[in-house]
Design an enzyme around this catalytic site. Structure first.
Site, PDB file in Angstrom:
ATOM      1  N   GLU A 170       6.535  51.029  56.062  1.00 48.59           N
ATOM      2  CA  GLU A 170       5.197  50.446  56.191  1.00 48.59           C
ATOM      3  C   GLU A 170       4.703  50.336  57.630  1.00 48.59           C
ATOM      4  OE1 GLU A 170       4.736  46.728  54.225  1.00 48.59           O
ATOM      5  OE2 GLU A 170       5.431  47.455  52.302  1.00 48.59           O
ATOM      6  N   GLU A 378       9.166  49.853  46.866  1.00 49.06           N
ATOM      7  CA  GLU A 378       9.166  48.388  46.759  1.00 49.06           C
ATOM      8  C   GLU A 378       8.104  47.964  45.766  1.00 49.06           C
ATOM      9  OE1 GLU A 378       8.803  45.986  50.340  1.00 49.06           O
ATOM     10  OE2 GLU A 378      10.015  47.425  51.458  1.00 49.06           O
TER      11      GLU A 378
HETATM   12  C1  BG6 Z   1       7.075  44.517  52.358  1.00 50.83           C
HETATM   13  C2  BG6 Z   1       8.243  44.643  53.298  1.00 50.83           C
HETATM   14  O1  BG6 Z   1       5.898  44.599  53.091  1.00 50.83           O
HETATM   15  O2  BG6 Z   1       6.943  43.337  51.642  1.00 50.83           O
HETATM   16  C3  BG6 Z   1       9.438  43.774  52.946  1.00 50.83           C
HETATM   17  O3  BG6 Z   1       8.617  45.982  53.420  1.00 50.83           O
HETATM   18  C4  BG6 Z   1       8.932  42.401  52.569  1.00 50.83           C
HETATM   19  O4  BG6 Z   1      10.302  43.732  54.048  1.00 50.83           O
HETATM   20  C5  BG6 Z   1       8.078  42.549  51.321  1.00 50.83           C
HETATM   21  O5  BG6 Z   1       9.891  41.428  52.478  1.00 50.83           O
HETATM   22  C6  BG6 Z   1       7.541  41.236  50.792  1.00 50.83           C
HETATM   23  O6  BG6 Z   1       6.832  40.581  51.802  1.00 50.83           O
HETATM   24  P1  BG6 Z   1       7.155  39.094  52.209  1.00 50.83           P
HETATM   25  O7  BG6 Z   1       6.412  38.871  53.479  1.00 50.83           O
HETATM   26  O8  BG6 Z   1       6.644  38.266  51.090  1.00 50.83           O
HETATM   27  O9  BG6 Z   1       8.642  39.017  52.379  1.00 50.83           O
END
Ligand code: BG6
Length: 471
Positions: A170, A378
Site C-alpha cells: 500500500e 488483505e
Molecule cells: C492495511 C495495512 O492498510 O490495513 C495493515 O496494510 C493494517 O498493516 C490494516 O493493519 C488495517 O488497518 P489498521 O490501521 O486498522 O490496523
C-alpha cells in the site's frame, strides 16, 4: 460433497491470512535487528498511539513462530502473506547482512513449507530503517537504491524458499498517513513531500521488479495496493463525479497506472504540474517505469469512499478509539471530501462494511489488464473482543464479514477475474499502528498479558471453508 456447496472456488485457490513484521514479531532489540522508524516513533511518542502501546513485544512471533505455523495449519491455511523486516536483514540499511535475521526467516519459511503453507512475502510493509530517516527517508532517492539492494539480497537469500513476492504494501496509504495526515512517522503534512515519496515508491518498486528478473528467480512478483473504490456521493452530480475521479487519481491511479500501464495518469500529472508540485524526475526514470511489468496484483480492501465536491477546507481525522460516534474525516481543499454513506453499516472504528466495493475493485483490476492474476492480499474487520471463560471467542461478526466478501469474490471469479487467493487480515490480533492493540483483527485471539493464542470461532470456520474449498 463439494456439489452441496453454494460457493466453490477453483482448485488451488489459496486460503490464507496476512500479517506484517512490525505488527507481530516483537523482539525489537534482539537477533541483531536495527531500529526502524516505527520502533523509534513508538518509543518517543507513546501519546500518538491510542493506548500508548508499542511493537516492542507485539505478539512475540519472533519466538513463537513454530506455534503460529502450527495454528495456521489447524485453521486451514494453504498460504500466508507476511513481510520481512528490512532492519533484520540490514540493521542500519547500508552495512553488512545480519546473519541472525537471515536465519530467522529461513527457519520460518522452512516451517511454513514443511506444513504445506506457501509464503507470499512483502519486502516493505512500512518499517523503514531508522538509519535512513535523518537523510529524508523515502523523500531521498538514495533510499530507493538501498531498498533495491535489500530486495536483491532477499531474492538471493530466500529465492529457493519463496516463490511469491510483493515489493511494497500500500504505497498510497502509507504516503497519505506519513506525509499528508501526519499520523504515521515521520509525521509530516506536506503535499510536496507526499508527491515525491509516492513517486520514489514507484521507482523503488520498478527497480525491485527489474532486480527480481535479473536474479533469475523462478517465482512471481507483484505490488500490493489499497485500491478502495471511490464513488461520487451523488452519482447524478457532475461535480461529485469529478471529485470522485480526482480522488481516485490521487489515491489509486497514481499507483496502479504506472504498475499496470507503465505511466502516470495524465490528469493527476497535469494537476501537480499546474500546482508546481511535480516530483523531481528524469525521463530515464519514466522510461524505466514504462518497462516494468508485474506478474500479479495484490489488492487490500476494507471499505469504500463516497466523494463530494464540497471541500472548502482540508481536514483529516482517523477514528483510533473504536468509539462508534467518532467519524473518520478526509478532505483536500477544493478537490474532494469523503462523506459518510447515510445508508452504511460501520465498524466501531467508522469503516463502512460494503462488500460490493470489493467486487468493483476486482473487476477494475481485470479491466486494467485482462487475465492478470489477482490476490486479495488483505480484507478483514477490526473488532473489540475478549476471551470467554472457556477460552473461546465468538466472533460471528468476522465470519459474516468474510463470508459476504468471499461471496462477491466468487462472483468476480464467475465474471472472469483471475483471482488466485484470499488472505484475511489478519492471522492474529496485532499491533494496529496508531490504534494500538484494542482493534483486534485475527483468526487467533492474542491474550495481551500472557501472549497466549486462542483460535476464534472464525478460525475454526475457516478450516472448514479451506478443507471444502468453498462454503
Ligand atoms: C492495511 C495495512 O492498510 O490495513 C495493515 O496494510 C493494517 O498493516 C490494516 O493493519 C488495517 O488497518 P489498521 O490501521 O486498522 O490496523
Amino acid at each position: 460433497m463439494t456439489s452441496q456447496l453454494d460457493y466453490v472456488f477453483p482448485q488451488g485457490f489459496v486460503w490464507g491470512s496476512a500479517t506484517a513484521a512490525i505488527q507481530i514479531e516483537g523482539a525489537a532489540r534482539e537477533g541483531g535487528k536495527g531500529a526502524s522508524n516505527w520502533d523509534v516513533f513508538c518509543r518517543e511518542h507513546p501519546e500518538k498511539i491510542f493506548d500508548g502501546s508499542s511493537p516492542e513485544v507485539a505478539c512475540d512471533h519472533y519466538h513463537r513462530f513454530k506455534e503460529d505455523v502450527r495454528l495456521m495449519k489447524e485453521t486451514g491455511h494453504t498460504g500466508y502473506r507476511m513481510s520481512i523486516a528490512w532492519t533484520r536483514i540490514y540493521p542500519d540499511a547500508s552495512g553488512a547482512v545480519n546473519e541472525e535475521g537471515v536465519a530467522f526467516y529461513r527457519a520460518l519459511f522452512s516451517e511454513l513449507l514443511t506444513n504445506g503453507i506457501e509464503p507470499n512475502v512483502t519486502l516493505y510493509h512500512w518499517d523503514l530503517p531508522q538509519a535512513l530517516v535523518a537523510g529524508g527517508g523515502w523523500e531521498n532517492k538514495s533510499t530507493v537504491d538501498l531498498f533495491v539492494r535489500y530486495a536483491r539480497t532477499c531474492f538471493e537469500l530466500f529465492g529457493d524458499q519463496v516463490k511469491l513476492w510483493a515489493t511494497l504494501n500500500e504505497p498510497g496509504w502509507t504516503t497519505l498517513q506519513s506525509y499528508v495526515t501526519g499520523l504515521h512517522p515521520p509525521n509530516k503534512t506536506s503535499h510536496r513531500s507526499a508527491i515525491q515519496v509516492a513517486y520514489n515508491y514507484i521507482l523503488a518498486h520498478t527497480r525491485a521488479v527489474r532486480a527480481f528478473r535479473e536474479s533469475g528467480n523462478d517465482g512471481q512478483i507483484g505490488l500490493v495496493l489499497n485500491m478502495s473504490t471511490i464513488y461520487p456521493q451523488d452519482p447524478a452530480n457532475d461535480a461529485d463525479i469529478k471529485a470522485a475521479r480526482i480522488a481516485d487519481g490521487v489515491l489509486n491511479r497514481w499507483f496502479i497506472d504506472p504498475a499496470l500501464k507503465g505511466r502516470y495518469p495524465d490528469d493527476v500529472w497535469t494537476l501537480y504540474k499546474d500546482d508546481k508540485l511535480l516530483p523531481a524526475h528524469t525521463s530515464a526514470e519514466l522510461a524505466e517505469i514504462k518497462a516494468d511489468t508485474v506478474d500479479f496484483i495484490g489488492v487490500n480492501y476494507y471499505y469504500p469512499h463516497f466523494a463530494s465536491a464540497d471541500a472548502p477546507e482540508s481536514a483529516y481525522h482517523l477514528n483510533t478509539s473504536g468509539n462508534k460516534d467518532e467519524s473518520c474525516i478526509f478532505a483536500i481543499k477544493d478537490l474532494f471530501r469523503f462523506v459518510r454513506n447515510p445508508q452504511g453499516k460501520f465498524t466501531d472504528w467508522g469503516w463502512e462494511i460494503f462488500p460490493e466495493g470489493l467486487y468493483d475493485l476486482l473487476m477494475r483490476a481485470q479491466e486494467y489488464r485482462p487475465g492478470i492474476p489477482v490476490y486479495i492480499t488483505e480484507n478483514g474487520i477490526g473488532m473489540q473482543e475478549s476471551l470467554n471463560d472457556d477460552d473461546t471467542v465468538d466472533d460471528r461478526g468476522r465470519i459474516e464479514f468474510v463470508t459476504e466478501h468471499l461471496k462477491v469474490a466468487h462472483r468476480a471469479l464467475q465474471d472472469g477475474v483471475n483471482l488466485k487467493g484470499y488472505y484475511m487480515w489478519a492471522l492474529m490480533d496485532n499491533f494496529s499502528w496508531v490504534n494500538g492493540f484494542k482493534k483486534r483483527y485475527g483468526f487467533l485471539f492474542v491474550n495481551r498479558r500472557t501472549l497466549d493464542r486462542h483460535v476464534k470461532a472464525s478460525g475454526h470456520w475457516y478450516k472448514k471453508v479451506s478443507d471444502q474449498n468453498g462454503f
